[in-house]
Structure formats: structure tokens, C-alpha cells
Write a protein that holds these residues in place. Structure first.
Motif, mmCIF file in Angstrom:
data_model
loop_
_atom_site.group_PDB
_atom_site.id
_atom_site.type_symbol
_atom_site.label_atom_id
_atom_site.label_comp_id
_atom_site.label_asym_id
_atom_site.label_seq_id
_atom_site.Cartn_x
_atom_site.Cartn_y
_atom_site.Cartn_z
ATOM 1 N N ARG A 16 -26.189 7.421 -30.374
ATOM 2 C CA ARG A 16 -27.415 7.952 -30.974
ATOM 3 C C ARG A 16 -27.728 9.335 -30.412
ATOM 4 O O ARG A 16 -27.792 10.307 -31.122
ATOM 5 C CB ARG A 16 -28.599 7.036 -30.729
ATOM 6 C CG ARG A 16 -29.876 7.672 -31.276
ATOM 7 C CD ARG A 16 -31.108 6.909 -30.917
ATOM 8 N NE ARG A 16 -32.261 7.662 -31.421
ATOM 9 C CZ ARG A 16 -33.445 7.591 -30.913
ATOM 10 N NH1 ARG A 16 -33.672 6.812 -29.886
ATOM 11 N NH2 ARG A 16 -34.430 8.295 -31.418
ATOM 12 N N ASN A 22 -29.047 3.290 -29.330
ATOM 13 C CA ASN A 22 -30.516 3.169 -29.354
ATOM 14 C C ASN A 22 -31.057 2.416 -28.144
ATOM 15 O O ASN A 22 -32.022 2.840 -27.514
ATOM 16 C CB ASN A 22 -30.976 2.451 -30.626
ATOM 17 C CG ASN A 22 -30.995 3.355 -31.834
ATOM 18 O OD1 ASN A 22 -31.091 4.568 -31.704
ATOM 19 N ND2 ASN A 22 -30.895 2.763 -33.007
ATOM 20 N N VAL A 23 -30.453 1.280 -27.821
ATOM 21 C CA VAL A 23 -30.927 0.441 -26.723
ATOM 22 C C VAL A 23 -30.821 1.176 -25.389
ATOM 23 O O VAL A 23 -31.787 1.252 -24.625
ATOM 24 C CB VAL A 23 -30.138 -0.887 -26.670
ATOM 25 C CG1 VAL A 23 -30.480 -1.687 -25.424
ATOM 26 C CG2 VAL A 23 -30.393 -1.694 -27.931
ATOM 27 N N TYR A 25 -30.372 4.397 -24.886
ATOM 28 C CA TYR A 25 -31.132 5.647 -24.911
ATOM 29 C C TYR A 25 -32.582 5.387 -24.496
ATOM 30 O O TYR A 25 -33.162 6.133 -23.705
ATOM 31 C CB TYR A 25 -31.072 6.280 -26.301
ATOM 32 C CG TYR A 25 -31.844 7.577 -26.409
ATOM 33 C CD1 TYR A 25 -31.396 8.725 -25.767
ATOM 34 C CD2 TYR A 25 -33.017 7.646 -27.149
ATOM 35 C CE1 TYR A 25 -32.102 9.912 -25.858
ATOM 36 C CE2 TYR A 25 -33.726 8.828 -27.251
ATOM 37 C CZ TYR A 25 -33.261 9.963 -26.600
ATOM 38 O OH TYR A 25 -33.972 11.127 -26.703
ATOM 39 N N LYS A 26 -33.174 4.302 -25.012
ATOM 40 C CA LYS A 26 -34.545 3.947 -24.625
ATOM 41 C C LYS A 26 -34.616 3.633 -23.126
ATOM 42 O O LYS A 26 -35.539 4.050 -22.439
ATOM 43 C CB LYS A 26 -35.048 2.755 -25.439
ATOM 44 C CG LYS A 26 -35.397 3.109 -26.858
ATOM 45 C CD LYS A 26 -35.874 1.889 -27.632
ATOM 46 C CE LYS A 26 -36.119 2.239 -29.091
ATOM 47 N NZ LYS A 26 -36.543 1.075 -29.870
ATOM 48 N N LYS A 27 -33.625 2.910 -22.623
ATOM 49 C CA LYS A 27 -33.591 2.594 -21.200
ATOM 50 C C LYS A 27 -33.440 3.862 -20.364
ATOM 51 O O LYS A 27 -34.052 4.000 -19.310
ATOM 52 C CB LYS A 27 -32.468 1.611 -20.882
ATOM 53 C CG LYS A 27 -32.760 0.218 -21.367
ATOM 54 C CD LYS A 27 -31.677 -0.744 -20.948
ATOM 55 C CE LYS A 27 -32.056 -2.140 -21.396
ATOM 56 N NZ LYS A 27 -31.262 -3.157 -20.751
ATOM 57 N N ARG A 29 -34.470 6.874 -21.184
ATOM 58 C CA ARG A 29 -35.748 7.594 -21.233
ATOM 59 C C ARG A 29 -36.787 6.964 -20.317
ATOM 60 O O ARG A 29 -37.649 7.654 -19.780
ATOM 61 C CB ARG A 29 -36.282 7.638 -22.662
ATOM 62 C CG ARG A 29 -35.478 8.589 -23.530
ATOM 63 C CD ARG A 29 -36.095 8.797 -24.853
ATOM 64 N NE ARG A 29 -37.490 9.209 -24.677
ATOM 65 C CZ ARG A 29 -38.309 9.505 -25.650
ATOM 66 N NH1 ARG A 29 -37.895 9.421 -26.891
ATOM 67 N NH2 ARG A 29 -39.541 9.865 -25.428
ATOM 68 N N GLN A 30 -36.713 5.655 -20.131
ATOM 69 C CA GLN A 30 -37.659 4.953 -19.268
ATOM 70 C C GLN A 30 -37.234 4.980 -17.802
ATOM 71 O O GLN A 30 -37.949 4.490 -16.938
ATOM 72 C CB GLN A 30 -37.833 3.510 -19.736
ATOM 73 C CG GLN A 30 -38.470 3.411 -21.107
ATOM 74 C CD GLN A 30 -38.378 2.021 -21.696
ATOM 75 O OE1 GLN A 30 -37.699 1.149 -21.184
ATOM 76 N NE2 GLN A 30 -39.055 1.821 -22.823
ATOM 77 N N ARG A 37 -33.455 10.214 -16.317
ATOM 78 C CA ARG A 37 -33.850 11.373 -17.110
ATOM 79 C C ARG A 37 -34.428 12.485 -16.238
ATOM 80 O O ARG A 37 -34.142 13.653 -16.418
ATOM 81 C CB ARG A 37 -34.878 10.924 -18.145
ATOM 82 C CG ARG A 37 -35.337 12.008 -19.055
ATOM 83 C CD ARG A 37 -36.303 11.428 -20.059
ATOM 84 N NE ARG A 37 -36.755 12.436 -20.984
ATOM 85 C CZ ARG A 37 -37.717 12.278 -21.847
ATOM 86 N NH1 ARG A 37 -38.335 11.124 -21.906
ATOM 87 N NH2 ARG A 37 -38.072 13.233 -22.651
#
Length: 86
Positions: A16, A22-23, A25-27, A29-30, A37
Motif C-alpha cells: 500500500r 494496509n494492516v 501500514y496502520k501499525k 503509523r501507530q 515512524r
């Protein structure tokens, strides 16, 4: 044409952003993945922003021995070049 895969080991989901699905990438970012990040404190399980020497403000003060609310040391008196009067 083959789509790029997520760069996390054993993940077969499609890419992504930043090399993650997606999964993941969210992790990312968090801050839940090893490659975070933002630069965060190096103390275990501390995710506060890094301030100095790889530590957050709280851990840096604890390491430096600075107490919260402690007054800064008083400045030294200025040196004078004048000789004392005889």
C-alpha cells in the motif's frame, strides 16, 4: 504484472505505502512495528518523542538526575580584574 508484496516477513498482502500492506501500514503509523515512524524514547515500552540522547524528556531528566521543579543553579559571580584597595 505482479503486484508488490508487503515487506513484513511472511505477509503476502499487497503493498500500500512505505512498503507495507494496509494492516502493517496502520501499525507502522501507530508505532507498533520495530521501525517506527518517529524517533521515540529508547526505554522499553516508552513511545514518547525523543528529546536528547535517545530518551524522552522524562527519562532524560531521570538519567541526568534533574528533579522536577528543582531550581536551576545560581549563576557564578562575575570575576573582577580590579586589584583590592590597600
Amino acid at each position: 504484472m505482479e503486484t508488490e508484496k508487503c515487506k513484513v516477513e511472511n505477509c503476502k498482502r499487497p503493498y500500500r505505502a512505505k512498503g507495507y500492506c494496509n494492516v502493517h501500514y496502520k501499525k507502522w503509523r501507530q508505532g507498533d512495528l520495530p521501525h517506527r515512524r518517529f524517533k521515540t524514547c529508547h526505554q522499553e515500552n516508552c513511545r514518547k518523542p525523543m528529546v536528547k540522547l535517545g530518551l524522552c524528556e522524562e527519562h532524560y531528566k531521570a538519567k541526568a538526575g534533574v528533579k522536577e521543579g528543582a531550581a536551576a543553579p545560581a549563576p557564578a559571580a562575575p570575576a573582577t580584574d580590579a586589584a583590592p584597595a590597600a
